[in-house]
Design a protein around this motif. Structure first.
Motif, PDB file in Angstrom:
ATOM      1  N   HIS A  24      -1.487  32.555  41.476  1.00 31.43           N
ATOM      2  CA  HIS A  24      -0.580  32.640  40.320  1.00 31.43           C
ATOM      3  C   HIS A  24       0.880  32.543  40.780  1.00 31.43           C
ATOM      4  O   HIS A  24       1.710  31.906  40.119  1.00 31.43           O
ATOM      5  CB  HIS A  24      -0.802  33.951  39.563  1.00 31.43           C
ATOM      6  N   ILE A  25       1.195  33.193  41.904  1.00 30.39           N
ATOM      7  CA  ILE A  25       2.563  33.142  42.428  1.00 30.39           C
ATOM      8  C   ILE A  25       2.909  31.720  42.845  1.00 30.39           C
ATOM      9  O   ILE A  25       3.987  31.201  42.535  1.00 30.39           O
ATOM     10  CB  ILE A  25       2.710  34.112  43.611  1.00 30.39           C
ATOM     11  N   ALA A  26       1.977  31.059  43.551  1.00 32.11           N
ATOM     12  CA  ALA A  26       2.222  29.689  44.011  1.00 32.11           C
ATOM     13  C   ALA A  26       2.416  28.735  42.840  1.00 32.11           C
ATOM     14  O   ALA A  26       3.186  27.766  42.925  1.00 32.11           O
ATOM     15  CB  ALA A  26       1.065  29.220  44.891  1.00 32.11           C
ATOM     16  N   ALA A  27       1.728  29.023  41.721  1.00 31.50           N
ATOM     17  CA  ALA A  27       1.837  28.160  40.539  1.00 31.50           C
ATOM     18  C   ALA A  27       3.050  28.506  39.684  1.00 31.50           C
ATOM     19  O   ALA A  27       3.287  27.877  38.650  1.00 31.50           O
ATOM     20  CB  ALA A  27       0.564  28.267  39.695  1.00 31.50           C
ATOM     21  N   GLY A  28       3.829  29.509  40.086  1.00 30.52           N
ATOM     22  CA  GLY A  28       5.003  29.906  39.317  1.00 30.52           C
ATOM     23  C   GLY A  28       4.686  30.738  38.098  1.00 30.52           C
ATOM     24  O   GLY A  28       5.549  30.946  37.241  1.00 30.52           O
ATOM     25  N   GLU A  29       3.460  31.261  38.013  1.00 33.57           N
ATOM     26  CA  GLU A  29       3.049  32.033  36.835  1.00 33.57           C
ATOM     27  C   GLU A  29       3.328  33.531  36.986  1.00 33.57           C
ATOM     28  O   GLU A  29       3.304  34.258  35.999  1.00 33.57           O
ATOM     29  CB  GLU A  29       1.546  31.824  36.597  1.00 33.57           C
ATOM     30  N   LEU A  30       3.574  33.961  38.224  1.00 30.89           N
ATOM     31  CA  LEU A  30       3.815  35.376  38.480  1.00 30.89           C
ATOM     32  C   LEU A  30       5.018  35.505  39.411  1.00 30.89           C
ATOM     33  O   LEU A  30       4.953  35.113  40.577  1.00 30.89           O
ATOM     34  CB  LEU A  30       2.580  36.026  39.125  1.00 30.89           C
ATOM     35  N   PRO A  31       6.139  36.042  38.923  1.00 27.13           N
ATOM     36  CA  PRO A  31       7.316  36.219  39.789  1.00 27.13           C
ATOM     37  C   PRO A  31       7.019  37.186  40.929  1.00 27.13           C
ATOM     38  O   PRO A  31       6.289  38.165  40.759  1.00 27.13           O
ATOM     39  CB  PRO A  31       8.376  36.796  38.837  1.00 27.13           C
ATOM     40  N   SER A  32       7.588  36.910  42.093  1.00 27.68           N
ATOM     41  CA  SER A  32       7.397  37.770  43.251  1.00 27.68           C
ATOM     42  C   SER A  32       8.680  37.824  44.049  1.00 27.68           C
ATOM     43  O   SER A  32       9.382  36.812  44.191  1.00 27.68           O
ATOM     44  CB  SER A  32       6.258  37.231  44.124  1.00 27.68           C
ATOM     45  N   HIS A  33       8.992  39.008  44.570  1.00 22.40           N
ATOM     46  CA  HIS A  33      10.186  39.167  45.391  1.00 22.40           C
ATOM     47  C   HIS A  33       9.854  40.060  46.568  1.00 22.40           C
ATOM     48  O   HIS A  33       9.415  41.198  46.388  1.00 22.40           O
ATOM     49  CB  HIS A  33      11.330  39.783  44.572  1.00 22.40           C
ATOM     50  N   ASP A  34      10.027  39.524  47.779  1.00 17.17           N
ATOM     51  CA  ASP A  34       9.738  40.269  49.009  1.00 17.17           C
ATOM     52  C   ASP A  34       8.324  40.834  49.010  1.00 17.17           C
ATOM     53  O   ASP A  34       8.080  41.970  49.440  1.00 17.17           O
ATOM     54  CB  ASP A  34      10.744  41.416  49.195  1.00 17.17           C
ATOM     55  N   GLY A  35       7.368  40.026  48.516  1.00 16.90           N
ATOM     56  CA  GLY A  35       5.984  40.457  48.513  1.00 16.90           C
ATOM     57  C   GLY A  35       5.621  41.468  47.447  1.00 16.90           C
ATOM     58  O   GLY A  35       4.525  42.022  47.455  1.00 16.90           O
ATOM     59  N   MET A  36       6.537  41.728  46.506  1.00 13.23           N
ATOM     60  CA  MET A  36       6.292  42.701  45.443  1.00 13.23           C
ATOM     61  C   MET A  36       6.239  41.993  44.096  1.00 13.23           C
ATOM     62  O   MET A  36       6.913  40.978  43.883  1.00 13.23           O
ATOM     63  CB  MET A  36       7.397  43.766  45.416  1.00 13.23           C
ATOM     64  N   VAL A  37       5.436  42.541  43.180  1.00 13.21           N
ATOM     65  CA  VAL A  37       5.378  42.045  41.806  1.00 13.21           C
ATOM     66  C   VAL A  37       5.603  43.232  40.870  1.00 13.21           C
ATOM     67  O   VAL A  37       5.389  44.392  41.253  1.00 13.21           O
ATOM     68  CB  VAL A  37       4.027  41.373  41.495  1.00 13.21           C
ATOM     69  N   LEU A  38       6.037  42.948  39.642  1.00 14.90           N
ATOM     70  CA  LEU A  38       6.316  43.997  38.662  1.00 14.90           C
ATOM     71  C   LEU A  38       5.125  44.193  37.732  1.00 14.90           C
ATOM     72  O   LEU A  38       4.464  43.230  37.334  1.00 14.90           O
ATOM     73  CB  LEU A  38       7.565  43.668  37.851  1.00 14.90           C
ATOM     74  N   SER A  39       4.884  45.442  37.355  1.00 14.45           N
ATOM     75  CA  SER A  39       3.758  45.745  36.483  1.00 14.45           C
ATOM     76  C   SER A  39       3.894  45.042  35.137  1.00 14.45           C
ATOM     77  O   SER A  39       2.900  44.606  34.549  1.00 14.45           O
ATOM     78  CB  SER A  39       3.632  47.253  36.282  1.00 14.45           C
ATOM     79  N   GLU A  40       5.127  44.911  34.618  1.00 13.33           N
ATOM     80  CA  GLU A  40       5.299  44.242  33.329  1.00 13.33           C
ATOM     81  C   GLU A  40       4.946  42.763  33.420  1.00 13.33           C
ATOM     82  O   GLU A  40       4.417  42.181  32.462  1.00 13.33           O
ATOM     83  CB  GLU A  40       6.728  44.416  32.822  1.00 13.33           C
ATOM     84  N   ASP A  41       5.203  42.130  34.574  1.00  9.39           N
ATOM     85  CA  ASP A  41       4.817  40.727  34.757  1.00  9.39           C
ATOM     86  C   ASP A  41       3.301  40.594  34.849  1.00  9.39           C
ATOM     87  O   ASP A  41       2.717  39.623  34.359  1.00  9.39           O
ATOM     88  CB  ASP A  41       5.467  40.159  36.023  1.00  9.39           C
ATOM     89  N   LEU A  42       2.641  41.588  35.462  1.00  4.66           N
ATOM     90  CA  LEU A  42       1.176  41.569  35.542  1.00  4.66           C
ATOM     91  C   LEU A  42       0.566  41.708  34.151  1.00  4.66           C
ATOM     92  O   LEU A  42      -0.389  40.998  33.817  1.00  4.66           O
ATOM     93  CB  LEU A  42       0.688  42.701  36.444  1.00  4.66           C
ATOM     94  N   GLU A  43       1.115  42.607  33.336  1.00  6.20           N
ATOM     95  CA  GLU A  43       0.572  42.787  31.993  1.00  6.20           C
ATOM     96  C   GLU A  43       0.861  41.575  31.115  1.00  6.20           C
ATOM     97  O   GLU A  43       0.098  41.269  30.197  1.00  6.20           O
ATOM     98  CB  GLU A  43       1.152  44.052  31.363  1.00  6.20           C
ATOM     99  N   ARG A  44       1.962  40.858  31.405  1.00  2.77           N
ATOM    100  CA  ARG A  44       2.246  39.630  30.671  1.00  2.77           C
ATOM    101  C   ARG A  44       1.239  38.543  31.057  1.00  2.77           C
ATOM    102  O   ARG A  44       0.794  37.757  30.225  1.00  2.77           O
ATOM    103  CB  ARG A  44       3.673  39.170  30.974  1.00  2.77           C
ATOM    104  N   LEU A  45       0.859  38.517  32.366  1.00  3.07           N
ATOM    105  CA  LEU A  45      -0.095  37.518  32.844  1.00  3.07           C
ATOM    106  C   LEU A  45      -1.518  37.856  32.408  1.00  3.07           C
ATOM    107  O   LEU A  45      -2.332  36.965  32.162  1.00  3.07           O
ATOM    108  CB  LEU A  45      -0.018  37.431  34.375  1.00  3.07           C
TER     109      LEU A  45
END
Length: 490
Positions: A24-45
């Motif tokens: 999902h990160i590689a496809a640009g569907e899930l934002p990631s910063h320094d190996g971290m993702v946000l819970s709100e982005d996960l719930e959006r996905l």
């Protein structure tokens, strides 16, 4: 408030493989910063996710429903002391949050009073606007009924049940569950830490605890020096994680990192896998496990009345279970050990000497590429070890198996392949039948050549000489780089 999560923790919360999130990160569907993702982005996905369907929530419910079962308490729940310590740590964190909130509240009140004082002495539209903004902001916060972040709540629960460990310098991560030691958890997660006896005598599993709290759960005799203790060194086999940890740990990445060993193991089971293939299950002593990398082989030896029967065989089990060693041994008139096994099968409790490990047919743990496994007949044995280790290590790429057979019952563990396909979202497989090993090599290579972007995959090939030679030559001629191709003749 959105919670930042590591990929490993996010995958655990959602009950999906880490590789799925990386896609999902590689496809640009899930934002990631320094190996971290946000819970709100996960719930959006995953807007329709139900926590009761996630693997983590299911584990919690199992614990709740069987809270008084000894087996669950021992294997899933940490002991009461560890639970109490983890709850104490979370209480300290909560108290720290409350202290900060109280400080912010006092700051806001002081700012409000100061604005009022300034308005009385030198009124201005700017101060009046600032006062209105402050009052409106406080009113909005106090009136807010924003629902709790479901993933954040679940993360708080899981942090009581499991502790996350980050390894330096490799950057790998794993979770410590139940009453297992840090070493046991690392092996279960597919890592290859340095260790020896696993009972606190040799000191080979010594590592430095950079941050976090541990607790001794097993006795040990290895004498840590005062300097080592002061620097934070501890034996991973004797301690569990109380809180999330960062550790500095030696890992084996190459076959040369694994020492040669000699272990006397007991036969646990001999069972038919097909008419011409037997499963030999050996169990090592608790105090002397066999350390090996997935895909490696050993020499098995047993003495008869006048003859020593020996044979070299790939290990068909995962290094994560170093005490139970599995072998797929085919009937072979030119193999004295196999002849002995088929003519006079070993009985449970019989002793067999194990020498090794050896072999370069091992996983490249740092790869992000999709992995293709090609097997023929009992070449499936080392491939099985590689697949189980890749799944345990949660490698980011897709795993695909093509298994050729030169006899009718050659796919002797296809039920295992079906189980992998059902359990692992990143695994798929295909089977085919050929008249001989060379024909199998051609058929498998043709199937690979029809795959898109096959030259970008890591490829592992194992089986009879004719199969390996035909398949590897065809793939190299078609453009597969030699550095992405590994093979083993069985």
């Amino acid at each position: 408030m959105s919670l930042p999560l590591t990929l490993s923790r996010a995958a655990q919360l959602l009950g999906v493989p880490r590789a799925v999130l990386q896609k999902h990160i590689a496809a640009g569907e899930l934002p990631s910063h320094d190996g971290m993702v946000l819970s709100e982005d996960l719930e959006r996905l995953y807007p329709d996710i139900k926590l009761e369907d996630s693997g983590a929530f299911e584990r919690i419910m199992q614990i709740k429903e069987q809270a008084f079962a000894k087996r669950v308490r021992e294997r899933i729940l940490p002991n009461q002391e560890i639970l109490a310590q983890r709850l104490a740590v979370q209480s300290e964190e909560l108290e720290e949050v409350r202290r900060h909130l109280a400080e912010y509240h006092r700051l806001v009140e002081a700012l409000s009073r100061r604005i009022d004082e300034m308005q009385k002495t030198a009124p201005s539209p700017q101060l009046a606007e600032l006062a209105r903004m402050l009052d409106a902001g406080l009113a909005a916060v106090l009136a807010s009924e924003e629902p709790a972040d479901r993933l954040e709540v679940l993360d708080d629960v899981l942090r009581v049940m499991t502790a996350q460990v980050k390894v330096r310098p490799s950057g790998r991560e794993f979770f410590v569950e139940g009453n297992e030691s840090v070493l046991e958890a690392a092996l279960r997660a597919g890592l290859a830490p340095s260790y020896g006896c696993r009972n606190g005598n040799c000191g080979l599993c010594k590592a430095r605890i950079v941050s976090g709290q541990i607790k001794q759960i097993h006795p040990f005799d290895y004498p840590l020096s005062a300097s080592e203790r002061a620097q934070g060194h501890a034996l991973l086999c004797s301690n569990t994680a109380v809180t999330d940890l960062v550790i500095e740990m030696i890992e084996a990445n190459l076959p040369s990192d694994i020492p040669e060993q000699e272990v006397t193991a007991k036969v646990k089971q001999v069972a038919p896998l097909s008419s011409d293939i037997l499963l030999l299950h050996l169990q090592t002593p608790r105090s002397q496990r066999l350390r090996f990398l997935a895909g490696q082989s050993v020499t098995l030896s047993v003495s008869g009345s006048s003859t020593n029967f020996r044979g070299d065989y790939p290990i068909a089990s995962c290094p994560c279970d170093d005490r139970n060693l599995l072998f797929h041994i085919r009937r072979d008139d030119n193999d004295p050990f196999a002849q002995r096994l088929f003519s006079d099968p070993f009985k449970p409790g019989d002793l067999i000497s194990v020498f090794g490990p050896f072999g370069e047919f091992v996983l490249q743990k740092d790869t992000n590429a999709d992995i293709l496994f090609l097997a023929c007949d009992t070449g499936f044995a080392p491939i099985k070890s590689l697949i189980e280790n890749a799944a345990a290590a949660d490698l980011p790429g897709l795993l695909q198996l093509v298994w050729a057979a030169t006899r009718a019952d050659g796919h002797y563990l296809e039920n295992q392949c079906r189980a992998w396909a059902e359990a692992l979202e990143t695994f798929s497989y295909a089977t085919l039948v050929a008249t001989d090993p060379a024909a199998a090599g051609t058929a498998v290579a043709d199937k690979v050549l029809a795959m898109p972007d096959f030259t970008r995959r890591e490829v592992y090939v194992a089986g009879p000489a004719g199969f390996v030679e035909t398949a590897t030559n065809t793939l190299k001629t078609a453009g597969l780089p030699a550095g992405q191709l590994r093979y083993e003749t069985i």
